[in-house]
Motif scaffolding. Structure first.
Motif, PDB file in Angstrom:
ATOM      1  N   SER A  42     -63.879  24.827   6.935  1.00 16.49           N
ATOM      2  CA  SER A  42     -64.201  23.485   8.237  1.00 16.49           C
ATOM      3  C   SER A  42     -65.255  24.119   9.113  1.00 16.49           C
ATOM      4  O   SER A  42     -66.328  23.317   9.992  1.00 16.49           O
ATOM      5  CB  SER A  42     -63.276  22.837   9.126  1.00 16.49           C
ATOM      6  OG  SER A  42     -62.649  23.659  10.108  1.00 16.49           O
TER       7      SER A  42
ATOM      8  N   ASP B  43     -68.185  25.668   8.710  1.00 18.85           N
ATOM      9  CA  ASP B  43     -69.304  25.540   7.742  1.00 18.85           C
ATOM     10  C   ASP B  43     -69.876  24.038   7.497  1.00 18.85           C
ATOM     11  O   ASP B  43     -71.093  23.924   7.088  1.00 18.85           O
ATOM     12  CB  ASP B  43     -68.754  26.326   6.670  1.00 18.85           C
ATOM     13  CG  ASP B  43     -68.563  28.166   6.495  1.00 18.85           C
ATOM     14  OD1 ASP B  43     -69.318  28.042   7.038  1.00 18.85           O
ATOM     15  OD2 ASP B  43     -67.548  28.564   5.481  1.00 18.85           O
ATOM     16  N   ARG B  44     -68.974  23.168   8.267  1.00 14.13           N
ATOM     17  CA  ARG B  44     -69.465  22.015   8.332  1.00 14.13           C
ATOM     18  C   ARG B  44     -71.113  21.165   8.470  1.00 14.13           C
ATOM     19  O   ARG B  44     -70.638  22.305  10.066  1.00 14.13           O
ATOM     20  CB  ARG B  44     -68.404  21.066   8.972  1.00 14.13           C
ATOM     21  CG  ARG B  44     -69.465  19.414   8.890  1.00 14.13           C
ATOM     22  CD  ARG B  44     -67.726  18.514   8.510  1.00 14.13           C
ATOM     23  NE  ARG B  44     -67.396  18.914  10.294  1.00 14.13           N
ATOM     24  CZ  ARG B  44     -67.665  17.660  11.301  1.00 14.13           C
ATOM     25  NH1 ARG B  44     -68.201  17.405  11.217  1.00 14.13           N
ATOM     26  NH2 ARG B  44     -66.528  18.651  12.368  1.00 14.13           N
TER      27      ARG B  44
ATOM     28  N   VAL C 140     -73.057  20.274  11.597  1.00 14.89           N
ATOM     29  CA  VAL C 140     -72.515  19.065  12.363  1.00 14.89           C
ATOM     30  C   VAL C 140     -74.166  18.213  13.011  1.00 14.89           C
ATOM     31  O   VAL C 140     -74.053  17.473  14.338  1.00 14.89           O
ATOM     32  CB  VAL C 140     -71.896  19.821  13.338  1.00 14.89           C
ATOM     33  CG1 VAL C 140     -70.707  20.005  13.059  1.00 14.89           C
ATOM     34  CG2 VAL C 140     -72.281  20.745  14.649  1.00 14.89           C
TER      35      VAL C 140
ATOM     36  N   THR D 172     -73.918  24.743  12.147  1.00 17.60           N
ATOM     37  CA  THR D 172     -72.903  24.279  11.633  1.00 17.60           C
ATOM     38  C   THR D 172     -71.719  24.519  12.840  1.00 17.60           C
ATOM     39  O   THR D 172     -72.234  24.938  13.972  1.00 17.60           O
ATOM     40  CB  THR D 172     -72.170  25.133  10.377  1.00 17.60           C
ATOM     41  OG1 THR D 172     -71.614  26.433  11.444  1.00 17.60           O
ATOM     42  CG2 THR D 172     -73.221  25.770   9.402  1.00 17.60           C
TER      43      THR D 172
END
Length: 168
Positions: free
Chosen positions: A125, A127-128, A130, A139
């Motif tokens: 999560s 690496d998402r 934003v 990220t």
């Protein structure tokens, strides 16, 4: 220790620092500035809480604690609700007046929302993306590290200001 545990520990250290730096100080003490251009303890704690609230709420897709729980009204500051303190003038910094209970109450509410969010995170999560306004895009992991670093710096500045205040 997993990702969620590491993040919870770091945010817990910030919470401890916030409580330690304001404990036993009056609203007047919290508003003291070492010179006309310096940040007060109250401003530093308010600002670090606002930045954490703003950034974590955005990444989590939640409303900020500041507005959702009525903290903006409790503080009664002469700023827009979206204000976090970034780029404020010395005159604006001087307008942040708050007692220890108000500052720690707000920070604790932000901390609770933060822990609720980071408690469900795993390595993947982080690496998402934003925030695509930067190059490279930001990220979640980078955003959370940025918040932690910023908060710890401001907590340290507040502790320095408290030490100088106590030596007066």
């Amino acid at each position: 220790m997993n990702t969620a545990d590491v993040l919870a520990d770091m945010f817990g250290r910030i919470q401890e620092s916030v409580h330690e730096v304001v404990e036993g100080l009056s609203e007047d003490d919290l508003g003291v500035r070492l010179d006309d251009g310096a940040n007060s303890i109250a401003w530093l704690v308010w600002h670090l809480a606002r930045v954490q609230d703003d950034h974590v709420a955005d990444a989590a897709g939640l409303e900020q604690v500041w507005t959702a729980q009525g903290w903006a009204g409790r503080f009664g500051l002469p700023f827009a609700d979206a204000e976090t303190g970034y780029g404020q003038s010395a005159a604006q910094v001087a307008r942040v007046r708050a007692g220890a209970a108000l500052l720690t109450g707000y920070y604790d509410a932000v901390h609770e929302q933060t822990l609720g969010f980071v408690g469900g995170l795993d390595d993947a999560s982080l690496d998402r993306v934003v925030d695509e306004a930067w190059s490279p895009p930001v990220t979640l992991g980078v955003r959370l590290i940025s918040v932690i670093g910023d908060d710890l710096q401001h907590a340290g500045q507040a502790a320095f200001a408290r030490g100088a205040l106590e030596r007066r």
